[in-house]
Scaffold this motif. Structure first.
Motif: not given
Length: 248
Positions: A6-14, A155-167, A178-185
């Motif tokens: 969630y927010s910065l948590g996506e970066t922290t998780a990496l 399996r990593y998830y993108s908050a901006a895209w609301a789905k899993s993706y290959e990092p 994208d998350q910084a520009l558009y937020g997330n749901d």
């Protein structure tokens, strides 16, 4: 099995999972570059430029949680009178009935009042998840373009895209920008993870904000959402033991 931020948590998780291993280099860049010290925080230079704010006029960025749905906030934004219109934004959707707003202080308070809601202000948070980041989007993406080697089995998830993706080096930078520009749901993200089979959500950061939101989103459906450190009196080994018991 899955990594959701969630927010910065996506970066922290990496960093926490080892997908980004150059911890010291990231920290050095963080404190040496003006991106997070002056542009998106501190003097909020990016927001000032985006809003064409007079240099000699005091400026304060304010953000906070609002107990209103995203739809209600969007409608209120459309009819917000001048000079506040365009100076406040819906940053994040937390739950079906809660969002995070941010912008110039007077505009944020005007929006809260128009909705008849009490704003829970947040301190020490960068001015991201909104279009003012466009002023530094290229620098933001460069900062997050790093050697990325995700461990197998996660399996990593993108908050901006609301789905899993290959990092990868490129996809991670694009997702975070994208998350910084558009937020997330966040509800959309959690619904996708739930659809993918995730049932146990362990919050490893301080507090229990994400656990609370997940419980609200998945209300009534089988799941466990619990925090390692829900409060200051339940950290360390005590919090870990309680969490392990719950998971067992």
């Amino acid at each position: 099995q899955a990594v959701i931020g969630y927010s910065l948590g996506e970066t922290t998780a990496l960093v926490a999972t080892g997908a980004w291993s150059a911890r010291e280099a990231i920290y050095d860049d963080l404190i040496q570059r003006p991106l997070f010290s002056r542009e998106l925080a501190g003097e909020h230079l990016a927001a000032r430029r985006y809003l064409k704010w007079p240099k000699d006029k005091p400026f304060r960025w304010l953000m906070g949680v609002l107990p209103r749905s995203a739809d209600a906030i969007k409608k209120a934004l459309e009819i917000l009178p001048e000079p506040h219109r365009g100076r406040v934004f819906l940053l994040l959707t937390n739950t079906p009935g809660e969002g995070v707003i941010g912008g110039e202080e007077a505009a944020v308070r005007a929006l809260s009042q128009s909705l008849g809601a009490v704003l829970c202000a947040l301190d020490g948070v960068a001015a991201v998840h909104n279009p003012t980041v466009a002023e530094v989007a290229s620098e933001y993406e460069r900062f997050h373009t790093r050697l990325t080697t995700p461990p197998e089995g996660l399996r990593y998830y993108s908050a901006a895209w609301a789905k899993s993706y290959e990092p990868t080096r490129e996809s991670v930078a694009r997702s975070l920008t994208d998350q910084a520009l558009y937020g997330n749901d966040f509800p959309k993200l959690i619904e996708q993870a739930y659809s993918d089979g995730v049932r146990f959500f362990v919050e490893v950061g301080p507090g229990a904000g994400a656990s609370r939101m997940i419980g609200n989103i998945l209300n009534g459906r089988p799941h466990l959402a619990s925090s390692l450190a829900p409060n200051a009196h339940d950290e360390g080994w005590l919090g870990l033991h309680r969490l392990l018991v719950e998971l067992w």
